[in-house]
Design a protein around this motif. Structure first.
Motif, PDB file in Angstrom:
ATOM      1  N   UNK A 176      -4.737   2.455   6.423  1.00 26.04           N
ATOM      2  CA  UNK A 176      -3.611   3.323   7.081  1.00 26.04           C
ATOM      3  C   UNK A 176      -2.444   2.443   7.899  1.00 26.04           C
ATOM      4  N   UNK A 177      -2.873   1.195   7.941  1.00 23.97           N
ATOM      5  CA  UNK A 177      -1.811   0.334   8.751  1.00 23.97           C
ATOM      6  C   UNK A 177      -1.328  -0.771   7.793  1.00 23.97           C
ATOM      7  N   UNK A 178      -1.469  -0.748   6.462  1.00 23.57           N
ATOM      8  CA  UNK A 178      -0.910  -1.802   5.684  1.00 23.57           C
ATOM      9  C   UNK A 178       0.604  -1.508   5.236  1.00 23.57           C
ATOM     10  N   UNK A 179       1.411  -2.122   5.341  1.00 24.74           N
ATOM     11  CA  UNK A 179       2.598  -1.945   4.897  1.00 24.74           C
ATOM     12  C   UNK A 179       3.243  -2.917   3.840  1.00 24.74           C
ATOM     13  N   UNK A 180       4.416  -2.857   3.520  1.00 28.29           N
ATOM     14  CA  UNK A 180       4.932  -3.757   2.119  1.00 28.29           C
ATOM     15  C   UNK A 180       4.467  -5.178   2.496  1.00 28.29           C
ATOM     16  N   UNK A 181       4.469  -5.652   3.595  1.00 25.88           N
ATOM     17  CA  UNK A 181       4.137  -7.042   4.133  1.00 25.88           C
ATOM     18  C   UNK A 181       3.008  -7.344   4.957  1.00 25.88           C
ATOM     19  N   UNK A 202      -2.450  -3.079  -9.829  1.00 25.14           N
ATOM     20  CA  UNK A 202      -2.976  -2.112  -8.799  1.00 25.14           C
ATOM     21  C   UNK A 202      -4.520  -2.103  -8.945  1.00 25.14           C
ATOM     22  N   UNK A 203      -5.036  -2.179  -7.710  1.00 28.41           N
ATOM     23  CA  UNK A 203      -6.601  -2.074  -7.511  1.00 28.41           C
ATOM     24  C   UNK A 203      -6.876  -1.006  -6.779  1.00 28.41           C
ATOM     25  N   UNK A 204      -7.992  -0.274  -7.326  1.00 30.83           N
ATOM     26  CA  UNK A 204      -8.841   0.558  -6.901  1.00 30.83           C
ATOM     27  C   UNK A 204      -9.914  -0.061  -5.743  1.00 30.83           C
ATOM     28  N   UNK A 205     -10.052   0.092  -4.699  1.00 29.58           N
ATOM     29  CA  UNK A 205     -10.683  -0.285  -3.734  1.00 29.58           C
ATOM     30  C   UNK A 205     -11.942   0.393  -3.431  1.00 29.58           C
ATOM     31  N   UNK A 206     -13.274  -0.216  -3.059  1.00 31.28           N
ATOM     32  CA  UNK A 206     -14.399   0.392  -2.875  1.00 31.28           C
ATOM     33  C   UNK A 206     -14.303   1.526  -1.708  1.00 31.28           C
ATOM     34  N   UNK A 207     -14.811   2.673  -2.061  1.00 31.76           N
ATOM     35  CA  UNK A 207     -14.814   3.664  -0.967  1.00 31.76           C
ATOM     36  C   UNK A 207     -15.315   3.362   0.374  1.00 31.76           C
ATOM     37  N   UNK A 208     -14.601   4.114   1.367  1.00 25.25           N
ATOM     38  CA  UNK A 208     -14.844   3.969   2.763  1.00 25.25           C
ATOM     39  C   UNK A 208     -14.647   2.790   3.215  1.00 25.25           C
ATOM     40  N   UNK A 209     -13.664   1.658   2.873  1.00 22.31           N
ATOM     41  CA  UNK A 209     -13.690   0.504   3.350  1.00 22.31           C
ATOM     42  C   UNK A 209     -12.783   0.327   4.643  1.00 22.31           C
ATOM     43  N   UNK A 210     -12.727  -0.443   5.373  1.00 23.12           N
ATOM     44  CA  UNK A 210     -11.659  -0.520   6.449  1.00 23.12           C
ATOM     45  C   UNK A 210     -11.122  -1.849   6.528  1.00 23.12           C
ATOM     46  N   UNK A 270       0.814  -0.933   0.155  1.00 25.63           N
ATOM     47  CA  UNK A 270       0.034  -0.068  -0.054  1.00 25.63           C
ATOM     48  C   UNK A 270       0.857   1.203   0.050  1.00 25.63           C
ATOM     49  N   UNK A 271       0.589   2.037  -0.951  1.00 28.85           N
ATOM     50  CA  UNK A 271       1.358   3.316  -1.205  1.00 28.85           C
ATOM     51  C   UNK A 271       0.493   4.409  -0.684  1.00 28.85           C
ATOM     52  N   UNK A 272       0.311   4.991   0.518  1.00 30.20           N
ATOM     53  CA  UNK A 272      -0.498   6.079   1.191  1.00 30.20           C
ATOM     54  C   UNK A 272      -0.157   7.172   0.516  1.00 30.20           C
ATOM     55  N   UNK A 273       1.034   7.541   0.021  1.00 26.97           N
ATOM     56  CA  UNK A 273       1.221   8.837  -0.575  1.00 26.97           C
ATOM     57  C   UNK A 273       0.905   9.102  -1.841  1.00 26.97           C
TER      58      UNK A 273
END
Length: 297
Positions: free
Chosen positions: A285-290, A249-257, A189-192
């Protein structure tokens, strides 16, 4: 306009029937729901079945744009329904859903979404059954964690209740060629740079000698609190290099947790695999490379 079978005339409640809503056991080139010849026809609304809703044991069947087990808004549970949403018995060239507009089926509130069973002595001849882009959810009466179940009731090596295992190089044969499903290797996940997307690394263990390339990968997303089945179809991708690691790369549904991602393989001859084990992730927000969990293969 399609038919309402097993519901009231408003399509908001069920009038239970004791058999399948639609059964096709002979003939070819039947269309159930929206056609592909330029004629705009809405699919059928099917519910209230005490058996499999759409039962097929014929060849060259097209099942498009139907709403099965829920109302047309997808908000009312028209169940529980016994059996499967769609059942295929010893058949070939059955197409269930498509990526074109209005051709995906919604299948909800059954024991299982799509069930394909072999009762013929030559299961390798039963192939080119194509399941793509459908929305499958809430089929969990027996806590089944599958969208598609491919089973040979005569073969003890084929799992009749759970996911079939992949085999090296996809060399085994059987109904729908027992296509290997993709193996998810990681999620990042690339938050930036892409805050609403995830990158998925995967590979398919299938050589060119045992699978008809190019392959098509369909990606499905399910909410964290649901059994893995495929509530949302997130897209399709081409896989052209045998046994290569590929990133999408996947666009995810809005508002998911968070949620569950899983993939299917469809080869160039239109044989689709079962749904892969899921990669489960939490809040983006808490997904990192692994930062993912992979269900047991």
């Amino acid at each position: 306009m399609g038919n309402y079978l097993g519901t009231n005339k408003q399509g908001t409640g069920i009038n239970r029937n004791n058999n399948s809503d639609i059964r096709i056991s002979a003939g070819e080139q039947h269309y159930i729901g929206a056609l592909t010849d330029g004629i705009s026809i809405h699919g059928n609304l099917l519910a209230g079945s005490d058996n499999t809703s759409i039962s097929v044991s014929a060849t060259n069947i097209f099942i498009y744009g139907n709403t099965i087990g829920t109302d047309l808004s997808n908000n009312i549970n028209l169940g529980p329904n016994a059996g499967n949403g769609i059942g295929i018995t010893s058949a070939s060239n059955v197409t269930i859903g498509d990526s074109a507009p209005n051709q995906a089926n919604v299948i909800a509130n059954f024991i299982q979404g799509i069930d394909m069973v072999v009762i013929t002595p030559n299961p390798q001849e039963l192939r080119d059954n194509n399941f793509r882009s459908n929305q499958v959810r809430g089929n969990s009466i027996f806590n089944v964690d599958q969208m598609i179940n491919i089973r040979d009731i005569r073969n003890p090596f084929i799992d009749t209740e759970n996911l079939n295992s992949n085999d090296p190089d996809d060399a085994d044969m059987g109904m729908n060629k027992l296509m290997n499903y993709p193996r998810i290797l990681g999620i990042s996940y690339d938050q930036q740079n892409a805050p609403d997307a995830v990158n998925v690394d995967f590979m398919i263990d299938a050589t060119a000698n045992h699978a008809d390339y190019p392959l098509t990968i369909d990606v499905y997303f399910t909410d964290l609190d649901e059994n893995l089945q495929g509530r949302y179809h997130l897209g399709a991708f081409s896989y052209t290099t045998p046994q290569a690691i590929q990133t999408i790369q996947l666009q995810l549904p809005k508002g998911i947790e968070g949620g569950k991602l899983a993939l299917t393989t469809t080869d160039a001859d239109s044989s689709t695999s079962e749904l892969s084990p899921a990669a489960t992730f939490g809040n983006l927000d808490i997904i990192f490379a692994d930062g993912f969990d992979l269900d047991t293969e």
